[in-house]
Design an enzyme around this catalytic site. Sequence first.
Site, PDB file in Angstrom:
ATOM      1  N   THR A  24       0.556  -0.858  -0.352  1.00  0.00           N
ATOM      2  CA  THR A  24       0.065  -0.331   0.226  1.00  0.00           C
ATOM      3  C   THR A  24       1.267   1.266   0.108  1.00  0.00           C
ATOM      4  OG1 THR A  24      -1.946  -1.177   1.549  1.00  0.00           O
ATOM      5  CG2 THR A  24      -1.585   1.285   1.706  1.00  0.00           C
ATOM      6  N   SER A  71       1.082  -7.403  -0.786  1.00  0.00           N
ATOM      7  CA  SER A  71       1.592  -8.448   0.651  1.00  0.00           C
ATOM      8  C   SER A  71       1.023  -9.598   0.119  1.00  0.00           C
ATOM      9  CB  SER A  71       1.976  -7.557   1.674  1.00  0.00           C
ATOM     10  OG  SER A  71       0.808  -7.777   2.405  1.00  0.00           O
ATOM     11  N   THR A 104       1.086  -4.223   4.388  1.00  0.00           N
ATOM     12  CA  THR A 104       0.820  -4.869   6.071  1.00  0.00           C
ATOM     13  C   THR A 104       0.122  -5.803   6.598  1.00  0.00           C
ATOM     14  OG1 THR A 104      -1.339  -3.682   5.421  1.00  0.00           O
ATOM     15  CG2 THR A 104       0.890  -1.993   6.202  1.00  0.00           C
ATOM     16  N   ASP A 105      -0.596  -6.475   4.674  1.00  0.00           N
ATOM     17  CA  ASP A 105      -1.246  -8.316   5.045  1.00  0.00           C
ATOM     18  C   ASP A 105      -0.514  -8.666   5.484  1.00  0.00           C
ATOM     19  OD1 ASP A 105      -3.415  -6.167   4.435  1.00  0.00           O
ATOM     20  OD2 ASP A 105      -3.529  -6.631   3.037  1.00  0.00           O
TER      21      ASP A 105
END
Length: 340
Positions: A24, A71, A104-105
């Site tokens: 992101t 990710s 971030t995932d």
Amino acid sequence: MIPQHNALQILRKPRIALLATGGTIAGTAGSATDTRDYTAGQLGPDALIGAVPQLAELARIDAHLLFGIDSKDMTPQHWLVLSRRVQALVDDPAIDGIVITHGTDTLEETAYFLNITVAATKPVVMTAAMRPATALSADGPLNLYQAVELACRPAAARAGVLAVLGDRILPAATLAKRHPSAVDAFTHQGALTTLASDAALHALAPSRYSRVSLPDKLQTLPPVELLTVAAGSSPALASAVARALARASLLTGAAGLVLALPGNASLPEAWLPALDDLPNTVPVVLSSRCGGGVRRQRDNAPGNWLDAGALDPLKARVRLIAGLGGGLRGARLRRWFERA
């Protein structure tokens, strides 16, 4: 001609390697007010650096695009490539620190893998964002600035892999995303502020037993599946995975299974026959859906059953993948988990 004192200031600036992997933080949307409908991994590292001109005051930055993905699409194969690139930069005497941008995932999984596979003698700092780069109030630029700032501090070299998000320094060992979209999405467990002292950074130093060495000849990491067991979950899931892992183990030489179980890693009786179908060469790690804290010795448990200890299910899976990739088997693999 550059004045002598300015030339000396430039020479003293740390040299930081920036590895971009997408996410992101490099995402774009059609509108500055759109923080949800965006495409991750669209911008290269030069664009990220260009959005934060103040970085030039901190360091000389060598930027590299390693991946440009969301990710959610990160795999253990990506981890292997990234780990080797980070280790090469750590070993490069010209580099003072490494910063990695990431989505971030799956940030917590990649960070933990690097933490246990890289012999870091220099700062290794990850950062990310919850809002795309085109957002009206994007969080990526400040996160990137603070990550580079931390990577310039020699004291961070002793703290293992760190992440910088939202004015906080988060160690890889406790990093965990706990909200799908909030800017403050990560748990604060073990967190320091970005103004933390060198002594506070030193206190984060991981155990000397926390790393496994991956052979240079290793091309693919062993497959490890994660199953979450809820009330009434069908043991047929375990049977299907058991058959797949048995085949994978024959092909790759290693495979494993992590179970995210209720409470203190309590295994339903109905699942026992399915697990008996697994070869005893396939390790099964029993972890808790609660997030960690399993310290339980089971009487008469099969030798291939391991406790996750303080690890949550995601980190238990990463640790098992790394351990098997490093050639740990039997008692050595058990000790690897006991030291987590």
